[in-house]
Scaffold this motif. Sequence first.
Motif, short mmCIF file in Angstrom:
data_model
loop_
_atom_site.label_atom_id
_atom_site.label_comp_id
_atom_site.label_asym_id
_atom_site.label_seq_id
_atom_site.Cartn_x
_atom_site.Cartn_y
_atom_site.Cartn_z
N ALA A 172 111.99 77.13 5.40
CA ALA A 172 111.15 77.24 4.37
C ALA A 172 110.71 75.95 3.91
O ALA A 172 109.43 75.74 3.67
CB ALA A 172 111.70 78.20 3.29
N GLU A 173 111.75 75.13 3.63
CA GLU A 173 111.24 73.74 3.09
C GLU A 173 110.15 73.10 4.11
O GLU A 173 109.38 72.30 3.70
CB GLU A 173 112.77 72.79 3.06
N THR A 174 110.64 73.08 5.43
CA THR A 174 109.67 72.59 6.40
C THR A 174 108.56 72.94 6.40
O THR A 174 107.47 72.31 6.70
CB THR A 174 110.55 72.78 7.81
N VAL A 206 101.18 66.81 9.72
CA VAL A 206 101.69 68.04 9.69
C VAL A 206 100.99 69.21 10.83
O VAL A 206 100.07 68.94 11.42
CB VAL A 206 101.30 68.99 8.51
N LYS A 207 101.89 69.94 11.48
CA LYS A 207 101.47 71.07 12.58
C LYS A 207 101.04 72.55 12.04
O LYS A 207 101.79 72.95 10.95
CB LYS A 207 102.89 71.01 13.43
N TYR A 252 106.16 70.46 8.66
CA TYR A 252 106.05 68.97 9.08
C TYR A 252 106.22 68.77 10.49
O TYR A 252 106.91 69.65 11.04
CB TYR A 252 107.68 68.37 8.56
N ALA A 253 105.72 67.90 11.02
CA ALA A 253 105.79 67.50 12.36
C ALA A 253 107.28 67.17 12.52
O ALA A 253 108.11 66.72 11.70
CB ALA A 253 105.06 66.19 12.84
N LEU A 254 107.99 67.40 14.01
CA LEU A 254 109.02 67.33 13.99
C LEU A 254 109.51 66.32 15.16
O LEU A 254 108.93 66.17 16.14
CB LEU A 254 109.94 68.46 14.65
N VAL A 270 117.49 68.54 7.85
CA VAL A 270 116.71 69.81 7.69
C VAL A 270 116.41 70.27 8.97
O VAL A 270 115.70 69.71 9.63
CB VAL A 270 115.72 69.69 6.67
N PHE A 271 116.81 71.57 9.48
CA PHE A 271 116.30 72.13 10.70
C PHE A 271 114.93 73.01 10.61
O PHE A 271 115.18 74.03 9.87
CB PHE A 271 117.44 72.99 11.29
#
Length: 197
Positions: A158-160, A180-181, A189-191, A35-36
């Motif tokens: 949106a999912e992120t 989370v950020k 989500y943190a990446l 997921v991007f």
Amino acid sequence: MTEYTDPACPWAWGSEPVFRLLRQGLSPRLEWRRVFGILFDEDDDPAPDPDAEARWYEGFVKGVAAHTRAPYAARLQWLTRTSWPASLAAKAAQEQGESVAEHVLRRLRETTFILGRPADSLQTMAGVLKGIQGLDVERLLEGRAMKAARVAVREDWAETRRPIREVRDLDGPGPHPGRVKEVGEGCRYALPTLLFE
């Protein structure tokens, strides 16, 4: 497994060898979905001093690399203007097979972290991706493929930004504990983040 990531994320770049080993070790029992999350959005305000911003990010990348031991460019020519073009290309590449998609994402990351010249426009993408075995660059960049990729990446975006409750107050060791950020008025989500289900 769901991987929340971005082609321009230095933590994702540094985690890539470990993630590759994990995929190989758990394959074929594991379904891996990427997921991007879009680290640099299209409507982000431009830096008032682009060179100073690039020097700051260059130092940030060096700090991450000290932790992950990932290689990095001696000089970052500019800070990625937006993650969208690279994310679109990486998402569209998934239609051409997992191996091709992996090579495309790796090449896109190398533009930032090895060459210091981020692939942040669709106009430069053909030259950047040239020579990847099995990749049909024209098919990847044609209008229909990019339109479908934009819909898919918009869904990824949106999912992120709907992280599960368990990561909202996560407090773990290290410089990147996975919490989370905060972004705008919400969070993401943190990446990278790996979500096991």
